[in-house]
Design a protein around this motif. Sequence first.
Motif, PDB file in Angstrom:
ATOM      1  N   VAL A   1       0.795  -1.214   0.049  1.00 44.39           N
ATOM      2  CA  VAL A   1       0.016   0.078  -0.065  1.00 44.39           C
ATOM      3  C   VAL A   1       1.009   1.317  -0.086  1.00 44.39           C
ATOM      4  O   VAL A   1       2.111   1.012   0.189  1.00 44.39           O
ATOM      5  N   PHE A   2       0.324   2.357  -0.083  1.00 46.76           N
ATOM      6  CA  PHE A   2       1.053   3.677  -0.198  1.00 46.76           C
ATOM      7  C   PHE A   2       1.639   4.017   1.349  1.00 46.76           C
ATOM      8  O   PHE A   2       0.839   3.832   2.092  1.00 46.76           O
ATOM      9  N   GLN A   3       2.664   4.278   1.649  1.00 48.10           N
ATOM     10  CA  GLN A   3       3.189   4.332   2.676  1.00 48.10           C
ATOM     11  C   GLN A   3       4.175   5.658   2.791  1.00 48.10           C
ATOM     12  O   GLN A   3       4.906   5.815   1.665  1.00 48.10           O
ATOM     13  N   GLU A   4       4.124   6.454   3.979  1.00 48.21           N
ATOM     14  CA  GLU A   4       5.247   7.355   4.047  1.00 48.21           C
ATOM     15  C   GLU A   4       6.731   6.672   3.977  1.00 48.21           C
ATOM     16  O   GLU A   4       6.926   5.725   4.686  1.00 48.21           O
ATOM     17  N   LYS A   5       7.683   7.322   3.150  1.00 50.52           N
ATOM     18  CA  LYS A   5       9.023   6.309   2.941  1.00 50.52           C
ATOM     19  C   LYS A   5       9.846   5.977   4.251  1.00 50.52           C
ATOM     20  O   LYS A   5      10.177   5.085   4.478  1.00 50.52           O
ATOM     21  N   THR A   6       9.874   6.922   5.133  1.00 51.78           N
ATOM     22  CA  THR A   6      10.769   6.858   6.359  1.00 51.78           C
ATOM     23  C   THR A   6       9.989   6.309   7.487  1.00 51.78           C
ATOM     24  O   THR A   6      10.455   5.424   8.023  1.00 51.78           O
ATOM     25  N   GLU A   7       8.772   6.902   7.899  1.00 50.10           N
ATOM     26  CA  GLU A   7       8.046   6.335   9.130  1.00 50.10           C
ATOM     27  C   GLU A   7       7.085   5.302   8.809  1.00 50.10           C
ATOM     28  O   GLU A   7       6.300   4.735   9.773  1.00 50.10           O
ATOM     29  N   LYS A   8       6.534   4.975   7.666  1.00 53.30           N
ATOM     30  CA  LYS A   8       5.963   3.798   7.314  1.00 53.30           C
ATOM     31  C   LYS A   8       4.307   4.035   7.535  1.00 53.30           C
ATOM     32  O   LYS A   8       3.812   2.989   7.331  1.00 53.30           O
TER      33      LYS A   8
END
Length: 296
Positions: free
Chosen positions: A136-143
């Motif tokens: 799924v789409f996630q924030e790259k650093t904090e997931k």
Amino acid sequence: MRFISPKIDYVFKKIFGSKESKNILISFLNAIIYDGEPIIQSLTIINPYNPGQVLTLKDTYLDVKAVLADGEIVLIEMQVSSMTCFSKRVLYNMVKGYVNQLKTAEDYIRLKPVIAVTITDFILFDETQQIINQFVFQEKTEKFECLEEELQLIFIELPKFHKRLSELETLADKWIYFIKEASSFDNIPPSLGEVSEIESALNLANQAGMTPEELEIADRRAMALQDERGKITYAEEIGRKNEAIALIIRQLKKRFGEIDKKTISKIEILTIEELENLGEDFLDFNNITDLENWLN
């Protein structure tokens, strides 16, 4: 009993995309997406299997598309051989399924989530041994997740599944085993037959229940897939051979200086095995004459 492999896209479409496949598809999707929990209760299969139409339509028609009761769209594809830009194709099909929901001037709020389930008979992700991978789409650093799971990609890699029949535990295990091994069955295994939807799927894959036309199409599709795999294997071997030739010629030039075209031509017609042997033996050569004697 003899069963045709569900890995053949035509047969896959018949099993999971027929008018009578609704319960089969519900069981499969619940197993893969929701760990066997009966979250999906009903769905509608779009463009159901029709042997007369499949004869003239493109490969993409053989994918299975379903709309769930809440409007969510699920796209299911069986892919036997890898291909150039495969990941872009999967993404394109998913995004197309998302944007094509709207007609001109319709509001974005009408858009429903899309899940793309792709089954591959080759390994996609070397970095993990997981058989089922969900993205799924996630924030790259904090997931943390974004877009509220509007778009999901799920991959099932068959070569990573090594369980025997006696080791099957979950519903997902049984469905994956069915897809991977059905063509080797002489009858319906009791542990699979106890799942009524898998028993129904096996009955659809049973050669005895197919018309001569269906068997001919399935056989033709199987041969086409084998040919495609052969082309890929050949291309991979050619690429590996060219790399080996380039590496050996570089090493020989470092050791003996320039090499004449006649000698290079002899190296270029060697097999992979011969190139590997040359790669070991040339370390014992004292001069270019030793190389020429080896090639002769």
